[in-house]
Design a protein around this motif. Structure first.
Motif, PDB file in Angstrom:
ATOM      1  N   GLU A  51       0.829  -1.208   0.000  1.00  0.00           N
ATOM      2  CA  GLU A  51       0.000   0.000   0.000  1.00  0.00           C
ATOM      3  C   GLU A  51       0.861   1.255   0.000  1.00  0.00           C
ATOM      4  O   GLU A  51       1.739   1.419   0.844  1.00  0.00           O
ATOM      5  CB  GLU A  51      -0.947   0.018   1.209  1.00  0.00           C
TER       6      GLU A  51
ATOM      7  N   ASP B 250      -8.935  -1.369   7.035  1.00  0.00           N
ATOM      8  CA  ASP B 250     -10.247  -0.689   7.020  1.00  0.00           C
ATOM      9  C   ASP B 250     -11.213  -1.256   5.978  1.00  0.00           C
ATOM     10  O   ASP B 250     -12.415  -1.344   6.222  1.00  0.00           O
ATOM     11  CB  ASP B 250     -10.045   0.822   6.787  1.00  0.00           C
TER      12      ASP B 250
ATOM     13  N   GLY C 231      -5.859   1.465   9.524  1.00  0.00           N
ATOM     14  CA  GLY C 231      -5.422   2.156   8.308  1.00  0.00           C
ATOM     15  C   GLY C 231      -6.517   2.928   7.599  1.00  0.00           C
ATOM     16  O   GLY C 231      -6.537   2.996   6.370  1.00  0.00           O
TER      17      GLY C 231
ATOM     18  N   SER D 163      -7.452   9.448   6.240  1.00  0.00           N
ATOM     19  CA  SER D 163      -7.286  10.457   7.292  1.00  0.00           C
ATOM     20  C   SER D 163      -8.526  11.339   7.452  1.00  0.00           C
ATOM     21  O   SER D 163      -8.770  11.880   8.526  1.00  0.00           O
ATOM     22  CB  SER D 163      -6.054  11.308   7.012  1.00  0.00           C
ATOM     23  N   GLY D 164      -9.332  11.490   6.393  1.00  0.00           N
ATOM     24  CA  GLY D 164     -10.538  12.305   6.504  1.00  0.00           C
ATOM     25  C   GLY D 164     -11.688  11.567   7.166  1.00  0.00           C
ATOM     26  O   GLY D 164     -12.397  12.112   8.032  1.00  0.00           O
ATOM     27  N   VAL D 165     -11.875  10.321   6.796  1.00  0.00           N
ATOM     28  CA  VAL D 165     -13.057   9.558   7.210  1.00  0.00           C
ATOM     29  C   VAL D 165     -13.115   9.346   8.721  1.00  0.00           C
ATOM     30  O   VAL D 165     -14.192   9.168   9.295  1.00  0.00           O
ATOM     31  CB  VAL D 165     -13.115   8.208   6.434  1.00  0.00           C
TER      32      VAL D 165
ATOM     33  N   GLY E 139     -17.511  17.031   0.439  1.00  0.00           N
ATOM     34  CA  GLY E 139     -17.624  15.589   0.656  1.00  0.00           C
ATOM     35  C   GLY E 139     -16.410  14.842   0.132  1.00  0.00           C
ATOM     36  O   GLY E 139     -15.657  15.367  -0.694  1.00  0.00           O
ATOM     37  N   SER E 140     -16.238  13.630   0.608  1.00  0.00           N
ATOM     38  CA  SER E 140     -15.072  12.840   0.199  1.00  0.00           C
ATOM     39  C   SER E 140     -15.281  12.141  -1.138  1.00  0.00           C
ATOM     40  O   SER E 140     -16.342  11.583  -1.395  1.00  0.00           O
ATOM     41  CB  SER E 140     -14.759  11.768   1.256  1.00  0.00           C
ATOM     42  N   PHE E 141     -14.232  12.163  -1.966  1.00  0.00           N
ATOM     43  CA  PHE E 141     -14.242  11.383  -3.217  1.00  0.00           C
ATOM     44  C   PHE E 141     -13.352  10.148  -3.106  1.00  0.00           C
ATOM     45  O   PHE E 141     -13.007   9.523  -4.105  1.00  0.00           O
ATOM     46  CB  PHE E 141     -13.844  12.251  -4.428  1.00  0.00           C
TER      47      PHE E 141
ATOM     48  N   GLY F  73     -13.382   4.790  -0.119  1.00  0.00           N
ATOM     49  CA  GLY F  73     -13.868   4.084   1.062  1.00  0.00           C
ATOM     50  C   GLY F  73     -15.301   3.554   0.956  1.00  0.00           C
ATOM     51  O   GLY F  73     -15.655   2.576   1.610  1.00  0.00           O
TER      52      GLY F  73
ATOM     53  N   HIS G 272     -19.246   9.202   2.399  1.00  0.00           N
ATOM     54  CA  HIS G 272     -18.779   9.852   1.169  1.00  0.00           C
ATOM     55  C   HIS G 272     -19.933  10.570   0.473  1.00  0.00           C
ATOM     56  O   HIS G 272     -20.720   9.941  -0.225  1.00  0.00           O
ATOM     57  CB  HIS G 272     -18.154   8.811   0.231  1.00  0.00           C
TER      58      HIS G 272
ATOM     59  N   ASP H 265      -2.719   2.317  -4.212  1.00  0.00           N
ATOM     60  CA  ASP H 265      -3.639   1.836  -3.169  1.00  0.00           C
ATOM     61  C   ASP H 265      -3.899   0.330  -3.348  1.00  0.00           C
ATOM     62  O   ASP H 265      -5.017  -0.099  -3.628  1.00  0.00           O
ATOM     63  CB  ASP H 265      -4.936   2.630  -3.235  1.00  0.00           C
TER      64      ASP H 265
ATOM     65  N   THR I 270      -6.704  -1.800  -1.447  1.00  0.00           N
ATOM     66  CA  THR I 270      -8.073  -1.495  -1.855  1.00  0.00           C
ATOM     67  C   THR I 270      -8.352  -1.933  -3.294  1.00  0.00           C
ATOM     68  O   THR I 270      -9.427  -2.457  -3.589  1.00  0.00           O
ATOM     69  CB  THR I 270      -8.341   0.008  -1.662  1.00  0.00           C
TER      70      THR I 270
HETATM   71  P1  8NA Z   1     -11.218   9.561   3.129  1.00  0.00           P
HETATM   72  O1  8NA Z   1     -12.632   9.967   3.008  1.00  0.00           O
HETATM   73  O2  8NA Z   1     -10.415  10.118   4.226  1.00  0.00           O
HETATM   74  O3  8NA Z   1     -10.525   9.817   1.733  1.00  0.00           O
HETATM   75  C1  8NA Z   1      -9.205   9.451   1.507  1.00  0.00           C
HETATM   76  C2  8NA Z   1      -8.344  10.665   1.173  1.00  0.00           C
HETATM   77  O4  8NA Z   1      -8.709  11.193  -0.084  1.00  0.00           O
HETATM   78  C3  8NA Z   1      -8.486  11.831   2.125  1.00  0.00           C
HETATM   79  O5  8NA Z   1      -7.742  11.627   3.300  1.00  0.00           O
HETATM   80  C4  8NA Z   1      -7.991  12.987   1.267  1.00  0.00           C
HETATM   81  O6  8NA Z   1      -6.589  13.005   1.229  1.00  0.00           O
HETATM   82  C5  8NA Z   1      -8.516  12.610  -0.097  1.00  0.00           C
HETATM   83  N1  8NA Z   1      -9.809  13.282  -0.389  1.00  0.00           N
HETATM   84  C6  8NA Z   1     -11.031  12.713  -0.420  1.00  0.00           C
HETATM   85  N2  8NA Z   1     -11.988  13.612  -0.740  1.00  0.00           N
HETATM   86  C7  8NA Z   1     -11.360  14.789  -0.914  1.00  0.00           C
HETATM   87  C8  8NA Z   1     -11.802  16.099  -1.279  1.00  0.00           C
HETATM   88  N3  8NA Z   1     -13.090  16.383  -1.540  1.00  0.00           N
HETATM   89  N4  8NA Z   1     -10.867  17.053  -1.360  1.00  0.00           N
HETATM   90  C9  8NA Z   1      -9.571  16.804  -1.133  1.00  0.00           C
HETATM   91  N5  8NA Z   1      -9.084  15.585  -0.792  1.00  0.00           N
HETATM   92  C10 8NA Z   1      -9.969  14.577  -0.677  1.00  0.00           C
HETATM   93  O7  8NA Z   1     -11.145   7.979   3.341  1.00  0.00           O
HETATM   94  P2  8NA Z   1     -11.607   6.765   2.466  1.00  0.00           P
HETATM   95  O8  8NA Z   1     -12.327   5.855   3.341  1.00  0.00           O
HETATM   96  O9  8NA Z   1     -12.219   7.180   1.193  1.00  0.00           O
HETATM   97  O10 8NA Z   1     -10.170   6.208   2.138  1.00  0.00           O
HETATM   98  C11 8NA Z   1     -10.016   4.988   1.662  1.00  0.00           C
HETATM   99  C12 8NA Z   1      -8.556   4.699   1.429  1.00  0.00           C
HETATM  100  O11 8NA Z   1      -7.762   5.120   2.536  1.00  0.00           O
HETATM  101  C13 8NA Z   1      -8.331   3.246   1.314  1.00  0.00           C
HETATM  102  O12 8NA Z   1      -7.327   3.018   0.402  1.00  0.00           O
HETATM  103  C14 8NA Z   1      -7.861   2.816   2.650  1.00  0.00           C
HETATM  104  O13 8NA Z   1      -7.160   1.632   2.600  1.00  0.00           O
HETATM  105  C15 8NA Z   1      -7.168   4.020   3.201  1.00  0.00           C
HETATM  106  N6  8NA Z   1      -5.758   4.179   3.175  1.00  0.00           N
HETATM  107  C16 8NA Z   1      -4.995   4.306   2.032  1.00  0.00           C
HETATM  108  C17 8NA Z   1      -3.623   4.471   2.080  1.00  0.00           C
HETATM  109  C18 8NA Z   1      -2.746   4.549   0.835  1.00  0.00           C
HETATM  110  O14 8NA Z   1      -1.589   4.881   0.933  1.00  0.00           O
HETATM  111  N7  8NA Z   1      -3.192   4.244  -0.337  1.00  0.00           N
HETATM  112  C19 8NA Z   1      -3.017   4.557   3.308  1.00  0.00           C
HETATM  113  C20 8NA Z   1      -3.819   4.480   4.460  1.00  0.00           C
HETATM  114  C21 8NA Z   1      -5.172   4.324   4.355  1.00  0.00           C
END
Ligand code: 8NA
Ligand code: MG
Ligand code: MG
Length: 345
Positions: A27, A58, A96, A99-101, A128-130, A133, A163, A296, A299
């Protein structure tokens, strides 16, 4: 012989967990040479190795919450699913998560919260998140609902608990529909499979919210359809490099940069590929190839695993892989229970 529906259900959830656990190794890595992937996989196959069981992240933690909530509530109950996410996070915050969620999951734990979709809407200045997750955990929706319309509707709602950006929840819709079609054997006609996804997403991306969000993020109109057309072009080509796949489709944590990529991995690996061991079946090729893209990896392998597992069935997931991954037995149990629910409809 033909793959039974029960085997497809079990394959979908088990291969998703296996993809998450095995993919965790790489990852965030930028460059993952195939040699390193194959080395990692032979380590997984070597039952005498001493490094213990690979832990899920996660992706699996939240997928288990989705499955469990759909089963106990006999359908989608947003309050229950939201509480389940919050509880899981509070019990094991170190899996893991993005960081936003984390902020959403903390707010969802509050008993005073009445609108469980509100915390997701407050993310990223109200945009909102893109992230992917919503998509990474969506597979159980395809195992709980029979029609494409229901899979579409509930995949979207389930994703919106964290999201609220359409790029986030539409990624979940696309992944949910891909698992749905695969469960029905649609991957035996790959061109038709991708065409059906494109026509489904054309309807989904016509919505005002999708049009608005695409514009706000400076994306082309119909962003998922655009990527799916690229997937189609790439699978029609006789040879395609990892670099091209990454630059055309992406390998990142945004749903747009990972869901079409996962679909590509499955389609690309329906046939033997240079560099991958001949003894590998399609499911092993799919997971190995997903890891070789880097980014990633947990995922993308989790999502590709769910689609591929629904196609090949549980028998295609090597015993040694299953034995090496945390949460496989629980995923198998959840899949069997979802099968019963599905059959009862
Ligand atoms: P999330 O909602 O925190 O989104 C993930 C990241 O995407 C955020 O922390 C932001 O950096 C970025 N992001 C999302 N929406 C926006 C926006 N509107 N504007 C600016 N930046 C944005 O969490 P999630 O549940 O969607 O994340 C899923 C991923 O994170 C999975 O891959 C999971 O395994 C985890 N993760 C990934 C890594 C990696 O290095 N690939 C490391 C740790 C955790
Ligand atoms: Mg993860
Ligand atoms: Mg990840």
């Amino acid at each position: 012989g033909p793959v039974s529906t029960l085997s497809r259900f079990r394959g979908a959830l088990v291969a998703a967990v296996v993809g998450d656990c095995i993919g965790g190794e790489f990852e965030g890595a930028e460059d993952v040479p195939l040699d390193r992937v194959l080395q990692h996989l032979s380590g997984v196959e070597d039952e005498s190795r001493g490094d213990g069981i690979l832990q899920y992240s996660d992706d699996t933690a939240m997928m288990r919450c989705v499955a469990d909530s759909l089963l106990t509530r006999v359908g989608f109950d947003e309050q229950d699913m939201a509480r389940s996410f919050a509880k899981e996070y509070s019990l094991a915050p170190g899996r893991g998560y993005g960081s936003g969620v984390i902020q959403v999951l903390r707010k969802l734990a509050s008993p005073q919260l009445s609108d469980v979709f509100q915390p997701a809407r407050a993310q990223f200045g109200g945009r909102g998140s893109f992230g992917n997750g919503g998509a990474m955990r969506v597979a159980p929706f395809a195992l709980a609902f029979r029609s494409a319309a229901e899979v579409r509707k509930y995949s979207r709602l389930g994703a919106m608990l964290t999201h609220s950006c359409s790029l986030g929840y539409n990624g979940a819709v696309l992944q949910g529909l891909a698992v749905h079609l695969s469960l029905q054997g649609a991957l035996s006609l790959p061109q038709e499979f991708i065409n059906r996804l494109i026509s489904e997403m054309e309807v989904v991306e016509k919505e005002d919210s999708a049009q608005r969000d695409a514009k706000a993020l400076n994306l082309a109109e119909f962003p998922y359809c655009t990527r799916l057309h690229r997937v189609k072009e790439l699978i029609e080509r006789s040879s395609v490099s990892v670099e091209e796949v990454i630059s055309e489709l992406g390998n990142g944590i945004a749903a747009l940069q990972s869901v079409p990529t996962a679909i590509f991995c499955v389609l690309h690996c329906l046939e033997p590929r240079e560099g991958l061991p001949e003894r590998y079946g399609g499911l092993e090729r799919t997971i190995a190839y997903s890891l070789a893209l880097g980014g990633d990896t947990d995922t993308i392998a989790c999502m590709a695993g769910a689609i591929a597992g629904a196609h090949y069935g549980i028998e295609a997931v090597p015993r040694s892989w299953q034995m090496s991954c945390e949460g496989v037995e629980e995923a198998d149990h959840l899949a069997k229970r979802l099968y019963k629910l599905y059959q009862s409809q």
